[in-house]
Design an enzyme around this catalytic site. Structure first.
Site, PDB file in Angstrom:
ATOM      1  N   GLU A   1     -61.305 -47.898 -59.799  1.00  0.00           N
ATOM      2  CA  GLU A   1     -61.287 -49.323 -59.499  1.00  0.00           C
ATOM      3  C   GLU A   1     -62.356 -49.645 -58.457  1.00  0.00           C
ATOM      4  OE1 GLU A   1     -58.055 -52.842 -58.334  1.00  0.00           O
ATOM      5  OE2 GLU A   1     -57.440 -50.741 -58.313  1.00  0.00           O
TER       6      GLU A   1
ATOM      7  N   ASN B   1     -53.648 -56.872 -66.089  1.00  0.00           N
ATOM      8  CA  ASN B   1     -53.097 -55.803 -65.255  1.00  0.00           C
ATOM      9  C   ASN B   1     -52.093 -56.398 -64.269  1.00  0.00           C
ATOM     10  OD1 ASN B   1     -53.185 -53.118 -63.617  1.00  0.00           O
ATOM     11  ND2 ASN B   1     -53.707 -54.697 -62.118  1.00  0.00           N
ATOM     12  N   GLU B   2     -50.944 -55.770 -64.158  1.00  0.00           N
ATOM     13  CA  GLU B   2     -49.903 -56.196 -63.204  1.00  0.00           C
ATOM     14  C   GLU B   2     -49.773 -57.720 -63.177  1.00  0.00           C
ATOM     15  OE1 GLU B   2     -50.197 -54.313 -59.365  1.00  0.00           O
ATOM     16  OE2 GLU B   2     -49.914 -52.316 -60.214  1.00  0.00           O
TER      17      GLU B   2
ATOM     18  N   TYR C   1     -45.660 -45.568 -58.161  1.00  0.00           N
ATOM     19  CA  TYR C   1     -46.252 -44.779 -57.081  1.00  0.00           C
ATOM     20  C   TYR C   1     -45.145 -44.099 -56.294  1.00  0.00           C
ATOM     21  CZ  TYR C   1     -50.760 -47.068 -57.877  1.00  0.00           C
ATOM     22  OH  TYR C   1     -51.934 -47.509 -58.433  1.00  0.00           O
TER      23      TYR C   1
ATOM     24  N   GLU D   1     -51.120 -46.170 -63.916  1.00  0.00           N
ATOM     25  CA  GLU D   1     -51.228 -46.013 -62.465  1.00  0.00           C
ATOM     26  C   GLU D   1     -50.052 -45.177 -61.989  1.00  0.00           C
ATOM     27  OE1 GLU D   1     -52.074 -49.419 -59.991  1.00  0.00           O
ATOM     28  OE2 GLU D   1     -53.250 -50.401 -61.587  1.00  0.00           O
TER      29      GLU D   1
END
Length: 483
Positions: free
Chosen positions: A24, A171-172, A238, A295
């Site tokens: 990114e 994304n998200e 995460y 991710e």
């Protein structure tokens, strides 16, 4: 611990794309980590670091996701094409408020893909972009015939169209990509994906924005309303040792309880995949739609003295344990998990590589990816046996070889693992491992090989039995003959 390998039983294919990377426009991932410019004193090919490319090719990187992340939903691709001196300068509002000069754009990304000899995963802008903008980008990249965008690409020096293997539609979008409700995004996805057109013979694999961690309602709504229009659905998770985002814990000098709390959080991936897959099975029993974990990884407090928006953290033997645990979970669910992309490739979060000017080091996480590369596109080997705390393993077969990877994430205890097989004997072809003596063992620019791959000899073969002695905080891979 006893493990019986069922080599005669057919298992699912472990897609090589599970070993994907994520790059990114964040901190020093792209600029300095990958791109230094053609005039840099750092050795490069067309502006891209030679040392980083060589290291990544060594672990057989299959695919790179770009340009984000949160950055993707504020990225306007036309800012990053044409002569670099004419490109628009913007402020990266998500990551540190720094100036983005757009010197690394579409052409530079595909040069990186060419050098890595891997596949491209492009993430499109839904949050602040238009349908026309996305459609024109796909046309610019993949159209070989005559068209305004194809001709613009040629004017910018690229005659032949590129191959886009994967395309993410936003994304998200539940968060930084627009704070949308799943019902709204599902309709928006159906609309935008229509214009991710097939301009040649190659079908682009279309990925819808999936859930944040355990938002099972998001998966339900997306699968119910848009499954027929997608090839993949993403998932982000995460691992943090504290479970508190405001103070995630440190990458170094942490207490033993945070060693185990982090790895427990990593194991939560198994539950997440199981529950999201159960919902997906309801609408897609043939498992056509892949779960794309694009991710994942550890997330700590940034290193002291660094820009908090750059997400730079050290990488220790603890991260190696997390990597092995997570990859083993992905293998277990290989029938549904089609791709994964660790966050991130260089200098950000759980990176493969850290750089400092002209210096480069490989992290403990990098070495696990190296140890596990035998599993790419291999067939999962089923097994059964008793379980032992703090040991995780996986096995696969390919090209007449069986790769067995074992992880002992206990801080103090050595583990004995006995592996058995039928209809054949174990013939070891190669055995390697990484280990450490302290919980936060890590590589630095002054000492780059504190954690490094070594020959593994702590095993004994007795015909159809392989007895392994695995020291604490270790990951080992043993490659044997299949027959």
């Amino acid at each position: 611990m006893q493990v019986n390998l069922l080599l005669d039983k057919q298992g699912p294919k472990i897609s090589k794309h599970i070993y994907g990377q994520f790059a990114e426009h964040l901190g020093r991932c792209i600029y300095e980590g990958v791109w230094v410019g053609k005039d840099s004193d750092i050795p490069n090919v067309n502006g891209i670091r030679k040392d980083v490319v060589a290291a990544l090719k060594e672990i057989q990187v299959p695919v790179v996701r770009w340009p984000g992340g949160c950055f993707a939903d504020e990225y306007h691709w036309k800012d990053g094409i044409g002569p670099v001196e004419n490109r628009s300068t913007i402020v990266n509002t998500h990551w540190g408020g720094v100036t983005e000069n757009n010197h690394f754009g579409t052409h530079e990304f595909f040069e990186l893909i060419r050098q890595l000899e891997c596949e491209a995963y492009i993430n499109g802008n839904v949050g602040s972009g238009t349908v026309q903008e996305m459609q024109e980008w796909v046309e610019y990249m993949t159209m070989n015939g005559e068209s305004p965008m194809a001709n613009l690409r040629r004017e910018n020096g690229q005659e032949e169209a590129w191959k886009v293997e994967f395309f993410g539609v936003g994304n998200e979008n539940w968060g930084c990509g627009g704070n949308m409700r799943p019902e709204y995004y599902a309709d928006l996805y159906r609309r935008y994906q229509t214009y991710v057109r097939k301009y040649g013979e190659h079908n682009i694999y279309k990925i819808a924005c999936g859930a944040s961690v355990d938002d099972y309602n998001w998966t339900e709504v997306l699968m119910k309303n848009a499954a027929n229009f997608m090839d993949g659905l993403s998932l982000h998770h995460y691992s943090i040792p504290t479970r508190v985002w405001q103070d995630k814990g440190n990458a170094l000098n942490f207490p033993e309880e945070q060693w185990y709390s982090l790895l427990e959080h990593a194991q939560y991936m198994d539950e997440l995949i199981t529950k999201h897959s159960t919902i997906m099975d309801k609408y897609d029993p043939e498992k056509r739609v892949g779960l794309i974990v694009d991710e994942w990884g550890s997330w700590y407090n940034v290193e002291p003295g660094t820009n908090p928006g750059f997400l730079y953290q050290q990488n220790t033997i603890r991260d190696a344990m997390l990597t092995a645990i997570t990859l083993n979970i992905f293998h277990k669910h290989a029938d549904r998990v089609h791709m994964a992309n660790i966050a991130q490739m260089v200098n950000v979060l759980q990176a493969m590589i850290l750089t400092e000017g002209e210096k480069m080091i490989k992290t403990p996480t990098y070495h696990v990816f190296d140890l596990y590369k035998h599993h790419q596109d291999a067939e999962l080997v089923d097994s059964y046996g008793d379980e032992t705390n703090h040991v995780t393993y996986t096995a696969s077969k390919k090209d007449g070889k069986v790769a067995i990877s074992l992880c002992n994430y206990d801080v103090t205890e050595t583990r004995e693992i006995t592996l058995s097989r039928k209809n054949g004997e174990f013939v070891v072809l190669k055995a390697e491992y990484i280990t450490a003596d302290v919980m936060d063992a890590h590589n630095t620019f002054e000492e780059p090989d504190v954690v490094a791959k070594k020959e593994f000899t702590s095993y004994k073969v007795e015909k159809d039995t392989l007895k392994v002695t695995l020291s604490p905080m270790s990951v080992a891979s043993i490659v044997t003959k299949e027959n």
